[in-house]
Structure formats: structure tokens, C-alpha cells
Design a protein around this motif. Structure first.
Motif, PDB file in Angstrom:
ATOM      1  N   ALA A   1     -19.341 -25.528  -9.590  1.00 17.67           N
ATOM      2  CA  ALA A   1     -18.743 -26.116 -10.399  1.00 17.67           C
ATOM      3  C   ALA A   1     -17.217 -25.725 -10.257  1.00 17.67           C
ATOM      4  O   ALA A   1     -16.216 -26.844 -10.545  1.00 17.67           O
ATOM      5  N   THR A   2     -16.879 -24.839  -9.464  1.00 12.11           N
ATOM      6  CA  THR A   2     -15.444 -24.696  -9.097  1.00 12.11           C
ATOM      7  C   THR A   2     -15.660 -24.200  -7.488  1.00 12.11           C
ATOM      8  O   THR A   2     -16.735 -24.363  -6.920  1.00 12.11           O
ATOM      9  N   ASP A   3     -14.466 -24.209  -6.801  1.00 15.92           N
ATOM     10  CA  ASP A   3     -14.468 -23.624  -5.582  1.00 15.92           C
ATOM     11  C   ASP A   3     -14.229 -22.311  -5.410  1.00 15.92           C
ATOM     12  O   ASP A   3     -13.659 -21.959  -4.163  1.00 15.92           O
ATOM     13  N   ARG A   4     -14.242 -21.584  -6.484  1.00 15.57           N
ATOM     14  CA  ARG A   4     -14.049 -20.018  -6.450  1.00 15.57           C
ATOM     15  C   ARG A   4     -14.933 -19.292  -5.691  1.00 15.57           C
ATOM     16  O   ARG A   4     -14.614 -18.250  -4.813  1.00 15.57           O
ATOM     17  N   ALA A   5     -16.297 -19.819  -5.506  1.00 12.14           N
ATOM     18  CA  ALA A   5     -17.233 -18.928  -4.889  1.00 12.14           C
ATOM     19  C   ALA A   5     -17.358 -19.027  -3.407  1.00 12.14           C
ATOM     20  O   ALA A   5     -17.628 -20.216  -2.831  1.00 12.14           O
ATOM     21  N   SER A   6     -17.374 -18.265  -2.677  1.00  7.26           N
ATOM     22  CA  SER A   6     -17.429 -18.193  -1.084  1.00  7.26           C
ATOM     23  C   SER A   6     -18.719 -18.316  -0.715  1.00  7.26           C
ATOM     24  O   SER A   6     -19.626 -17.936  -1.667  1.00  7.26           O
ATOM     25  N   ALA A   7     -18.918 -18.632   0.543  1.00  2.40           N
ATOM     26  CA  ALA A   7     -20.524 -18.348   1.097  1.00  2.40           C
ATOM     27  C   ALA A   7     -21.088 -17.050   0.833  1.00  2.40           C
ATOM     28  O   ALA A   7     -22.138 -16.826   0.556  1.00  2.40           O
ATOM     29  N   LEU A   8     -20.254 -15.981   0.922  1.00  2.00           N
ATOM     30  CA  LEU A   8     -20.581 -14.419   0.679  1.00  2.00           C
ATOM     31  C   LEU A   8     -21.028 -14.454  -0.669  1.00  2.00           C
ATOM     32  O   LEU A   8     -22.020 -13.758  -1.033  1.00  2.00           O
ATOM     33  N   ASP A   9     -20.104 -15.047  -1.615  1.00  2.00           N
ATOM     34  CA  ASP A   9     -20.350 -14.952  -3.111  1.00  2.00           C
ATOM     35  C   ASP A   9     -21.757 -15.582  -3.396  1.00  2.00           C
ATOM     36  O   ASP A   9     -22.652 -15.033  -4.254  1.00  2.00           O
ATOM     37  N   HIS A  10     -22.198 -16.646  -2.889  1.00  2.00           N
ATOM     38  CA  HIS A  10     -23.322 -17.418  -3.057  1.00  2.00           C
ATOM     39  C   HIS A  10     -24.619 -16.502  -2.505  1.00  2.00           C
ATOM     40  O   HIS A  10     -25.717 -16.565  -3.204  1.00  2.00           O
ATOM     41  N   LEU A  11     -24.465 -15.966  -1.356  1.00  2.00           N
ATOM     42  CA  LEU A  11     -25.328 -15.067  -1.010  1.00  2.00           C
ATOM     43  C   LEU A  11     -25.489 -13.968  -1.892  1.00  2.00           C
ATOM     44  O   LEU A  11     -26.724 -13.393  -2.136  1.00  2.00           O
ATOM     45  N   PHE A  12     -24.489 -13.345  -2.361  1.00  2.00           N
ATOM     46  CA  PHE A  12     -24.483 -12.251  -3.310  1.00  2.00           C
ATOM     47  C   PHE A  12     -25.465 -12.744  -4.500  1.00  2.00           C
ATOM     48  O   PHE A  12     -26.342 -11.743  -4.987  1.00  2.00           O
ATOM     49  N   ILE A  13     -25.169 -13.722  -5.166  1.00  2.00           N
ATOM     50  CA  ILE A  13     -25.649 -14.430  -6.175  1.00  2.00           C
ATOM     51  C   ILE A  13     -26.992 -14.596  -5.996  1.00  2.00           C
ATOM     52  O   ILE A  13     -28.167 -14.106  -6.872  1.00  2.00           O
ATOM     53  N   SER A  14     -27.463 -15.091  -4.703  1.00  2.00           N
ATOM     54  CA  SER A  14     -28.860 -15.513  -4.480  1.00  2.00           C
ATOM     55  C   SER A  14     -29.738 -14.099  -4.456  1.00  2.00           C
ATOM     56  O   SER A  14     -30.762 -13.773  -4.892  1.00  2.00           O
ATOM     57  N   ALA A  15     -29.036 -12.980  -3.784  1.00  2.00           N
ATOM     58  CA  ALA A  15     -29.566 -11.750  -3.587  1.00  2.00           C
ATOM     59  C   ALA A  15     -29.985 -11.057  -4.931  1.00  2.00           C
ATOM     60  O   ALA A  15     -30.871 -10.307  -5.265  1.00  2.00           O
ATOM     61  N   SER A  16     -28.807 -10.975  -5.845  1.00  2.00           N
ATOM     62  CA  SER A  16     -28.969 -10.454  -7.162  1.00  2.00           C
ATOM     63  C   SER A  16     -30.018 -11.169  -7.984  1.00  2.00           C
ATOM     64  O   SER A  16     -30.715 -10.542  -8.427  1.00  2.00           O
ATOM     65  N   ALA A  17     -30.001 -12.320  -7.972  1.00  2.00           N
ATOM     66  CA  ALA A  17     -31.114 -13.185  -8.793  1.00  2.00           C
ATOM     67  C   ALA A  17     -32.481 -12.832  -8.264  1.00  2.00           C
ATOM     68  O   ALA A  17     -33.410 -12.478  -8.930  1.00  2.00           O
ATOM     69  N   VAL A  18     -32.925 -12.893  -6.892  1.00  2.00           N
ATOM     70  CA  VAL A  18     -34.270 -12.729  -6.362  1.00  2.00           C
ATOM     71  C   VAL A  18     -34.274 -11.181  -6.567  1.00  2.00           C
ATOM     72  O   VAL A  18     -35.610 -10.995  -6.788  1.00  2.00           O
TER      73      VAL A  18
END
Length: 449
Positions: free
Chosen positions: A47-64
Motif C-alpha cells: 500500500a506504500t513504498d515504506r517497506a523494503s525487501a528486508l522488511d517483507h522478508l521480516f514480515i514473512s518470517a514473523s507470519a510463518v
């Protein structure tokens, strides 16, 4: 040509399935994390451009890993599509890699190979004699039933409070609560719902049902169907451990935390119970600002997070059975007894060794994580220690430093979250190509670690 490709793929699958169970499970979780990372990086999810590639990886790891620590806002920085991806990752992580994959195979083919049954039994920490196929069906059916019931119960709450998209809020938070993930669509978690007894009760019920583990659910189901006269030793330990951690933790928090002293009596005890519940089930929601609680309460919550939930459930931490086994060892030494017993029944020596190894590996992972984070971050050390305990315990509570972490700090927490979801003992077993507990040493009245 296509026939050759199919044969090669089948050969690769067979080679993967021949891996030791404790090596196959980590690969499964890593595949979920990487897949989720790739999908979350798609423009349709942001929805925004604030999340970096590392942030997306962090969210994915946190969710899984069903942790709930976030470096960006789930509500503000992800679209509806992105939030759907996150809740799917939470569901996959909460059920577990082997549960999802084995249930899919069972649904398609109607049977499981001996190799897959062996891997599933190991990954689910099942005692000897469990019917893996029946257990998988029970897990999926119970999960869907509870989450649907939780969503239905939460819907009128969010409607009454005027929350946007109340139906989606209800579904998202029901899945997140049962899977003890702690992800939410409110930036202050449930702080604005602290006095709502109905919401607190629903979230706590969902979290406890996920955290006590499916072994207890199976025992209760079998008892209701009169196939068992009593609960197993594992279930009794889980229920007793969960009860006493909740009671003792709630009393200490309510009496010692300055932040709840000014609240009405009922709200004070409700907020205290909710916060201790959140740490013990590792769900990670909060109705109090964690950054503002006292040092004593931070220490108390850290201890509760480390003890954690129960085996074969959606929560993390050392597990109540591991803590109870070590407690039983201590009491047997103090009383001068040669045998280690709990509720009058002897705990098999192989389980005591597994519990001791689990404690040491968990402590080593936590110590290394804290040391590594202290090398790259400038936040107060108590906050860093709390953050690492929360990540390894897959809890998700934070003192407010997650979003400001350096890239190295985020990487350390990603590693801790993944290790916490797989289990330090399972990671250690995977490294040495050995089962976590030898089945030939197992006893008929067993305890799951």
C-alpha cells in the motif's frame, strides 16, 4: 521430454522425503518464508513504498513463525491482498509445515507413505501409538471450527466499536489469535479494547485453545467419545502448567505493575491476566503499552515468554512440558529420589535428556541472539533482551524497538523467529542428522517434550 521431467521431479521428491525428519521440517518452513517473501514483494501487496525487501522478508518470517513482530504496519503498509497473504502465512505456520503438506497428500491420495507418517509424527511431537492420519484430520477440523467460531463471536464486537471492515477484522484476528501469531490490524494492538470484557474473553479463549496443543484436544475428544478413561500424562502436565503459569503470573503482574494500579479493580485484573496470557500462549497481543511497563513486569513477562506454550500446538517457547520435566528433576533431587515422577508417574529418562538438551539449546540460542543484537544496536540492553526473548519464543511483544532496528538486527531476529518456530532442539537434531528423541527408548506412558 515431459516424461523425463516428471521422473526427475519424482526422484527429487523421493530424495527429499528420505532426509531425516528433523532436516525436512526446517526446509519446509524455510520454503514457506521464501515463498511468502516473494509474494509480499509484488506491487499488488504494497500500500506504500515504506517497506523494503528486508522488511517483507521480516514480515514473512514473523507470519510463518507466528511471532507477530513487525517492522512496518500491517494495516497501513499492506493492501487487502497483502493482508490476505499474511493471514495465509499465519495459518500455514500455525498448523505447521508437516500438518499442511501431509493433510494435502492425505486428501488427494487417501493415504500417507510410511516415510511421511514418520516425518509427521516427529514434527508434531507425537508420543508412540498415535494414529497420525486421524490426528491430522482432527487438527484441521478443530482449527477451522474454532477459527470460524472466533470470527463469528468477534464480528459484533468490532461492529459495536465501529471498526472499519468488521468482517475482515473478525476473520483476521480470529486466525491470528488461534495461531498465536499476534498480528493485528490496529497499530496499538488491543490497547483501545482493554475494558471490553467480551473481546478480551474471545481472544484469550482462542489463544489458549491454540497454545495448549492438539494432543490435549485429541485426549479430550477421545475421552468424550469414551475411548479413553482419563487424560494422558502429557495432557495433565500441559493443563496444570498452563493453569499455574497463568495464575501466578497474573497475581504478580496485578500486584506489582504500576500501570494497572489506577484502573478499576475488574479492569486491573483483566488487563493483568490478558498480558500474562499473551506472554504464556505466545500470542503477543497487548492491552497495555509494553514500552511503559515497569522493569519488574518486563522481567516477569520475559520469564513467562521463555516458558511458553505447549507441544503440538501453535505457540512457542521452551514449552510447559519441558519446564515441568526440569521441575520434576529438581524436586526428585531435593527429595533424594532416584526416579523422576510427575503426578505419581515416572517420566522416561529419554524425555528428561530431551528436556535438558532443549533447555541448553534454547538458552544458547537466546544468549547468542542477545549478544549479536547488542553488537549492532544501541537500544537499552533490557529492551534488546526482551526483543530477543520475544522473537525466539515466537511471542511478538515488543518494547517498541523493532521498527528502528538496523538491517543486521532485523536479520538476527529473523533467524531467532525461524529457530523458535522449528524449535532449538529440532534445529540441533537437524544439524547432527538424528531424531530428537529415540522411539526405541519411549515408554507407554510418555511425555511429549
Amino acid at each position: 521430454m515431459f516424461r523425463d521431467v516428471r521422473l526427475r521431479v519424482r526422484g527429487m521428491i523421493r530424495r527429499v522425503l528420505r532426509l531425516a525428519p528433523m532436516r525436512l521440517v526446517p526446509l519446509g518452513y524455510l520454503s514457506y518464508v521464501l515463498l511468502g517473501w516473494g509474494v509480499l514483494m509484488l506491487p499488488v501487496c504494497a500500500a506504500t513504498d515504506r517497506a523494503s525487501a528486508l522488511d517483507h522478508l521480516f514480515i514473512s518470517a514473523s507470519a510463518v513463525s507466528t511471532t507477530g513482530l513487525t517492522t512496518v504496519s500491517t494495516r497501513d503498509d499492506y493492501t487487502f491482498a497483502g493482508q490476505i497473504v499474511i493471514v495465509v502465512l499465519i495459518q500455514l505456520g500455525g498448523l505447521g509445515y508437516m500438518t499442511v503438506s501431509s493433510f494435502f497428500v492425505l486428501s488427494v491420495s487417501g493415504r500417507l507413505s510410511p516415510e511421511r507418517e514418520r516425518v509427521a509424527a516427529t514434527a508434531l511431537s507425537l508420543p508412540p501409538g498415535f494414529d497420525v492420519r486421524a490426528f491430522l484430520k482432527l487438527i484441521v477440523a478443530f482449527t477451522l471450527l474454532v477459527e470460524a467460531g472466533g470470527a463469528a463471536a468477534l464480528l459484533p464486537v468490532f461492529q459495536r466499536h465501529g471498526a472499519p471492515d468488521p468482517a475482515w477484522q473478525a476473520v483476521f484476528h480470529s486466525v491470528s489469535a488461534f495461531c498465536t501469531a499476534g498480528f493485528g490490524l490496529f497499530n496499538d494492538s488491543f490497547e483501545s479494547y482493554r475494558s471490553d470484557g467480551w473481546l478480551n474473553a474471545i481472544i484469550m479463549a482462542l489463544s489458549y485453545l491454540g497454545a495448549i496443543g492438539f494432543i490435549v484436544v485429541n485426549d479430550v475428544w477421545q475421552s468424550l467419545r469414551r475411548r479413553k478413561a482419563t487424560l494422558t500424562l502429557t495432557s495433565k502436565i500441559i493443563l496444570a502448567g498452563t493453569f499455574w503459569v497463568s495464575v501466578v503470573g497474573t497475581v504478580l503482574f496485578a500486584l506489582d505493575e504500576p500501570g494497572v494500579r489506577g484502573l478499576p479493580v475488574g479492569e486491573r485484573w483483566l488487563a493483568s491476566w490478558f498480558q500474562v496470557m499473551s506472554a504464556s500462549t505466545t500470542v503477543g497481543f497487548n492491552t497495555l503499552p509494553i514500552g511503559g511497563v515497569s522493569a519488574a513486569s518486563v522481567y516477569l513477562l520475559t520469564i513467562v515468554m521463555i516458558i511458553g506454550a505447549s507441544p503440538a500446538g501453535t505457540g512457542g517457547g521452551l514449552k510447559t512440558t519441558t519446564f515441568s520435566a526440569m521441575w520434576a528433576v529438581m524436586m526428585s533431587v531435593i527429595r533424594g529420589r532416584e526416579r523422576t515422577t510427575f503426578f505419581g508417574r515416572e517420566i522416561p529418562p529419554v524425555r528428561l535428556r530431551a528436556a535438558a538438551a532443549n533447555v541448553m539449546l534454547y538458552g544458547a540460542a537466546l544468549a547468542l541472539g542477545i549478544y549479536g543484537l547488542s553488537l549492532v544496536e544501541t537500544a537499552p540492553l533490557p529492551d534488546q533482551m526482551f526483543e530477543c526473548a520475544s522473537a525466539l519464543g515466537t511471542v511478538g511483544l515488543s518494547r517498541g524497538i523493532t521498527a528502528s532496528l538496523t538491517s543486521a538486527g532485523k536479520g538476527i531476529l529473523i533467524a531467532l523467529m525461524i529457530i523458535g518456530r522449528i524449535g532449538p532442539l529440532a534445529v540441533g537434531a537437524a544439524m547432527f542428522h538424528a531424531p530428537a528423541v529415540s522411539e526405541r527408548d519411549a515408554a507407554p506412558e510418555d511425555v511429549t517434550i
